[in-house]
Design a protein around this motif. Structure first.
Motif, PDB file in Angstrom:
ATOM      1  N   ASP A  14       0.833  -1.201   0.000  1.00 55.65           N
ATOM      2  CA  ASP A  14       0.000   0.000   0.000  1.00 55.65           C
ATOM      3  C   ASP A  14       0.872   1.258   0.000  1.00 55.65           C
ATOM      4  N   GLU A  15       0.227   2.397   0.047  1.00 54.50           N
ATOM      5  CA  GLU A  15       0.933   3.681  -0.040  1.00 54.50           C
ATOM      6  C   GLU A  15       1.963   3.853   1.081  1.00 54.50           C
ATOM      7  N   ILE A  16       1.618   3.434   2.284  1.00 56.21           N
ATOM      8  CA  ILE A  16       2.559   3.570   3.405  1.00 56.21           C
ATOM      9  C   ILE A  16       3.783   2.685   3.182  1.00 56.21           C
ATOM     10  N   ASP A  17       3.568   1.455   2.692  1.00 55.69           N
ATOM     11  CA  ASP A  17       4.710   0.581   2.374  1.00 55.69           C
ATOM     12  C   ASP A  17       5.644   1.272   1.384  1.00 55.69           C
ATOM     13  N   PHE A  18       5.075   1.868   0.350  1.00 56.46           N
ATOM     14  CA  PHE A  18       5.892   2.555  -0.653  1.00 56.46           C
ATOM     15  C   PHE A  18       6.635   3.750  -0.055  1.00 56.46           C
ATOM     16  N   LEU A  19       5.983   4.493   0.818  1.00 59.40           N
ATOM     17  CA  LEU A  19       6.651   5.626   1.454  1.00 59.40           C
ATOM     18  C   LEU A  19       7.825   5.157   2.316  1.00 59.40           C
ATOM     19  N   ILE A  20       7.638   4.057   3.049  1.00 55.15           N
ATOM     20  CA  ILE A  20       8.727   3.502   3.853  1.00 55.15           C
ATOM     21  C   ILE A  20       9.855   3.037   2.947  1.00 55.15           C
TER      22      ILE A  20
END
Length: 154
Positions: free
Chosen positions: A6-12
């Protein structure tokens, strides 16, 4: 394969691509999420082999001065898997892929110098059972050596 990040995974992941050393606290503060969220997601990403945290070196700064791409043709074709297995074990191999087209396999090599590269191609790779032909392209100067831009998969 469907992307399950998800978006948070990508940001991390993007933060870790910039610098693999920050603490979970630093990442959490920057992304405005909890430390436990970062910790659990990073742990999951490592367990699923989405990421591997390693120190990335500049090859030239540590003595690798000869880079090459070697296209390999294998005959008979049923020997391709065994040629790949042999190439995978060579420490000089930095990239290895099956290809479609004139050649069956593409291999990127990092070696100390042109003499070592010459020995590798002519004394090791060319003598692997099934290797029919090789075509070597010497990289004169590497201008970019980077991780993929994660924005390209969104």
């Amino acid at each position: 394969m469907e992307n399950k990040l998800d978006e948070i995974d990508f940001l991390i992941l993007k933060e870790l691509q910039k610098d693999g050393r920050p603490s979970f606290t630093e990442i959490a503060d920057k992304l405005k999420i909890s430390i436990s969220n970062v910790r659990s997601r990073v742990t999951k990403l490592i367990e699923e082999k989405t990421i591997q945290i390693v120190g990335r070196i500049n090859p030239q700064n540590v003595g690798f001065n000869a880079y090459a791409n070697i296209a390999v043709s294998v005959r008979p074709a049923n020997l391709i898997p065994s040629v790949i297995e042999t190439l995978l074990k060579m420490p000089e191999v930095s990239f290895l892929a099956n290809t479609a087209g004139e050649f069956d396999i593409e291999v990127d090599i990092m070696s100390k110098n042109n003499e070592q590269l010459h020995q590798l191609v002519n004394q090791k790779i060319a003598k692997i059972e099934g290797v029919f032909q090789t075509k070597t392209t010497l990289y004169m100067k590497v201008h970019k050596y980077a991780q993929p831009d994660l924005d390209l998969v969104k």
